[in-house]
Design an enzyme around this catalytic site. Structure first.
Site, PDB file in Angstrom:
ATOM      1  NE  ARG A  24      12.139 -12.783   9.902  1.00 10.83           N
ATOM      2  CZ  ARG A  24      11.835 -11.491   9.778  1.00 10.83           C
ATOM      3  NH1 ARG A  24      12.407 -10.747   8.851  1.00 10.83           N
ATOM      4  NH2 ARG A  24      10.968 -10.927  10.592  1.00 10.83           N
ATOM      5  CG  HIS A  65       6.393  -8.865   8.231  1.00 11.11           C
ATOM      6  ND1 HIS A  65       7.681  -9.358   8.218  1.00 11.11           N
ATOM      7  CD2 HIS A  65       6.506  -7.565   7.885  1.00 11.11           C
ATOM      8  CE1 HIS A  65       8.526  -8.401   7.853  1.00 11.11           C
ATOM      9  NE2 HIS A  65       7.829  -7.296   7.634  1.00 11.11           N
ATOM     10  CD  GLU A 109      11.171  -4.043  11.638  1.00  6.45           C
ATOM     11  OE1 GLU A 109      10.530  -3.004  11.433  1.00  6.45           O
ATOM     12  OE2 GLU A 109      12.212  -4.329  11.023  1.00  6.45           O
ATOM     13  CG  ASN A 149      14.346  -7.258  11.490  1.00  7.53           C
ATOM     14  OD1 ASN A 149      14.813  -8.396  11.528  1.00  7.53           O
ATOM     15  ND2 ASN A 149      13.098  -7.001  11.127  1.00  7.53           N
ATOM     16  CE1 TYR A 178      15.880  -3.585   8.330  1.00  6.60           C
ATOM     17  CE2 TYR A 178      16.846  -3.359   6.141  1.00  6.60           C
ATOM     18  CZ  TYR A 178      15.939  -3.963   6.991  1.00  6.60           C
ATOM     19  OH  TYR A 178      15.092  -4.940   6.521  1.00  6.60           O
ATOM     20  CD  GLU A 221      13.195  -7.372   8.007  1.00  7.15           C
ATOM     21  OE1 GLU A 221      13.351  -6.165   7.744  1.00  7.15           O
ATOM     22  OE2 GLU A 221      12.107  -7.868   8.320  1.00  7.15           O
TER      23      GLU A 221
HETATM   24  C1  GCO Z   1      10.888  -3.469   8.247  1.00  5.33           C
HETATM   25  C2  GCO Z   1      10.187  -4.668   7.781  1.00  5.33           C
HETATM   26  C3  GCO Z   1      10.333  -4.937   6.329  1.00  5.33           C
HETATM   27  C4  GCO Z   1      10.833  -3.795   5.466  1.00  5.33           C
HETATM   28  C5  GCO Z   1      12.329  -3.681   5.465  1.00  5.33           C
HETATM   29  C6  GCO Z   1      12.837  -2.538   4.616  1.00  5.33           C
HETATM   30  O1  GCO Z   1      11.935  -3.606   8.825  1.00  5.33           O
HETATM   31  O2  GCO Z   1      10.409  -2.357   8.040  1.00  5.33           O
HETATM   32  O3  GCO Z   1      10.426  -5.815   8.508  1.00  5.33           O
HETATM   33  O4  GCO Z   1       9.037  -5.297   6.013  1.00  5.33           O
HETATM   34  O5  GCO Z   1      10.405  -3.968   4.180  1.00  5.33           O
HETATM   35  O6  GCO Z   1      12.782  -3.473   6.754  1.00  5.33           O
HETATM   36  O7  GCO Z   1      12.420  -1.319   5.124  1.00  5.33           O
END
Ligand code: GCO
Length: 464
Positions: A94, A138, A183, A311, A313, A372
């Site tokens: 990606r 992006h 995002e 995405n 985290y 992500e």
């Molecule tokens: C985001 C973006 C990425 C970042 C990654 C780490 O989620 O902020 O898609 O470009 O680099 O997430 O923070």
């Protein structure tokens, strides 16, 4: 307060008792990057400047004032980077296109050299048996378009549609998976807060830029459908940081809802549920920040997509008493627990929760990709022996495997990131790669997580 925060599966040990640890044969394993964060060559071969070129070259905006001009020089080293991915065994890669490499001023005349670069990249990927997953946007808007108002100018939807139509045609039959935006909340950070390019701190402008992003997305999906490439699919990528109220006190619950509205429901509601929800409309109208929604906008935005990219985290635990609007900058007053050495809360169940949320709350039963997931190395850690990253990714994959086993249509997982890269305003201070990049020589060296991920991909199973 949440004395015993839920920490998800204690990873890895306990999960092996009954938890699924393998993935369907066609599950897509990949890595993710973005153009500005890796390419460099910011003014080569006819490329026009983007808002991130301008922003990162402006003193005081990014870490140590080091701009993204060279990034990690992927523009010149993409063959080496693809060779690494071939070794890794990923099914898909990606990445994003730099709009101003293709249209130096955002609209008008196309820059053939820019398209040629992406042709070389796509050809090399296909040659390596790696399926390209291409994001149109992006965060690196052409500076020339910012000079015309950027995302705050409603015309951006048409500019984006024209750019999208050009690349859809150019790469028809070569790229099987597209995403419009990555995002779109970045428009809030760039126009509402001023922490990202282009650096405006105006809440009304921010919300307007977010609405226009959705509109541009819808227009691009329509351009894609008009192209009618039956071999390809298109989606959009939203980041989900679910808010968990620290207690069931109504004040905590209200903050959790408000923050979810501001960060991802603003996007998911019009994309999947017909429009902005009443809480959002009522509050933004009261605050004077509600964007102008024209007749027909919501239909355009809701143009059906083929998949959703999520995405994920972590989560955010919110408490009225210790509310920290900049929760990502510090763990102080963050009532969660189980922090990684880098300060991020390790909460792998957040992927499972996001998958469930789109299904249960938005009725999305169609394909989902985790587009992500990853973590930055802690400052003190051995950069090559990144055991904590292995622990982190394994934890997420356990929960994703569980969701798949329970019937969720999760088609794949993209690890962020293939290599250390330019982390926006944090510059090179945050290293997300499974490949280490030497800051001076830009030499690529796989970290321990690279070998671990390669084993997972080849076995399509976790080693527990
Ligand atoms: C985001 C973006 C990425 C970042 C990654 C780490 O989620 O902020 O898609 O470009 O680099 O997430 O923070």
């Amino acid at each position: 307060m949440n004395e015993t925060p839920q920490i998800g599966l204690p990873s890895p040990g306990a999960a092996s008792a009954g938890a699924p640890t393998s993935f369907p044969e066609h599950f897509v394993f990949g890595t993710a990057t973005s153009a500005f964060q890796i390419e460099g060559a910011w003014n080569e071969d006819g490329k026009g400047p983007s808002i991130w070129d301008t922003f990162s070259q402006t003193p005081g905006k990014v870490h140590q004032d080091i701009p993204g001009n060279i990034a990690v020089d992927h523009y010149h080293r993409f063959r080496e980077d693809i060779a690494l991915m071939r070794d890794l065994g990923v099914d898909s890669y990606r990445f994003s296109l730099s709009w101003s490499r293709i249209f130096p001023t955002g609209t008008g005349t196309v820059n053939r050299s820019g398209l040629d670069f992406y042709h070389r990249l796509v050809d090399e990927l296909l040659e390596a048996g790696i399926s390209p997953n291409v994001t149109l946007y992006h965060w690196d808007l052409p500076q020339a378009l910012e000079d015309r108002g950027g995302w705050a100018n409603r015309d951006v939807a048409q500019w984006f549609r024209d750019y999208a139509a050009c690349v859809f045609e150019e790469f028809a039959g070569l790229v099987p998976r597209w995403a419009t935006l990555n995002e779109p909340i970045a428009n809030w950070v760039g126009y509402g807060m001023g922490n990202f390019a282009p650096g405006h701190a105006d809440p009304r402008l921010g919300k307007t830029a977010m609405h226009h992003a959705l509109l541009a997305h819808g227009e691009a999906v329509r351009a894609f459908r008009a192209q009618n490439d039956p071999t390809a699919e298109i989606g959009v990528v939203v980041d989900i940081w679910k808010r968990h109220p620290a207690t069931d006190d109504p004040a905590d619950v209200a903050i959790a809802l408000r923050d979810e509205d501001d960060s991802f429901r603003f996007f998911l509601d019009p994309l999947l549920a017909g429009g902005y929800n009443e809480r959002i409309t009522e509050r933004l109208t009261r605050e004077g920040t509600m964007p102008e929604v024209h007749d027909g906008d919501l239909d355009v935005i809701a143009t059906p997509v083929d998949y959703l990219g999520l995405n994920v985290y972590s989560r955010v635990v919110v408490s009225a008493e210790h509310y920290n609007p900049h929760w990502w900058e510090t763990t102080d007053n963050h009532p969660g627990g189980n922090f990684l050495d880098n300060g991020l809360e390790f909460y792998p169940k957040s992927a499972y929760d996001a998958i469930h949320m789109v299904r249960d709350e938005y009725g999305w039963h169609r394909p989902v990709y985790i587009t992500e997931n990853g973590m930055a190395d802690a400052d003190s850690a051995d950069p090559f022996d990144d055991q904590e990253r292995i622990h982190y990714v394994r934890g997420f994959l356990e929960w994703i495997a569980r969701a798949v086993e329970e019937g969720a249509d999760v088609r794949g997982y993209y690890l962020w990131s293939l290599m250390d890269n330019y982390e926006w305003a944090a510059g090179f201070s945050k290293r997300y790669g499974i490949v280490h990049i030497d800051p001076d020589t830009l030499k690529r060296t796989p970290k321990a997580s690279f070998g671990w991920y390669r084993d997972v991909i080849s076995r399509r199973a976790l080693d527990i």
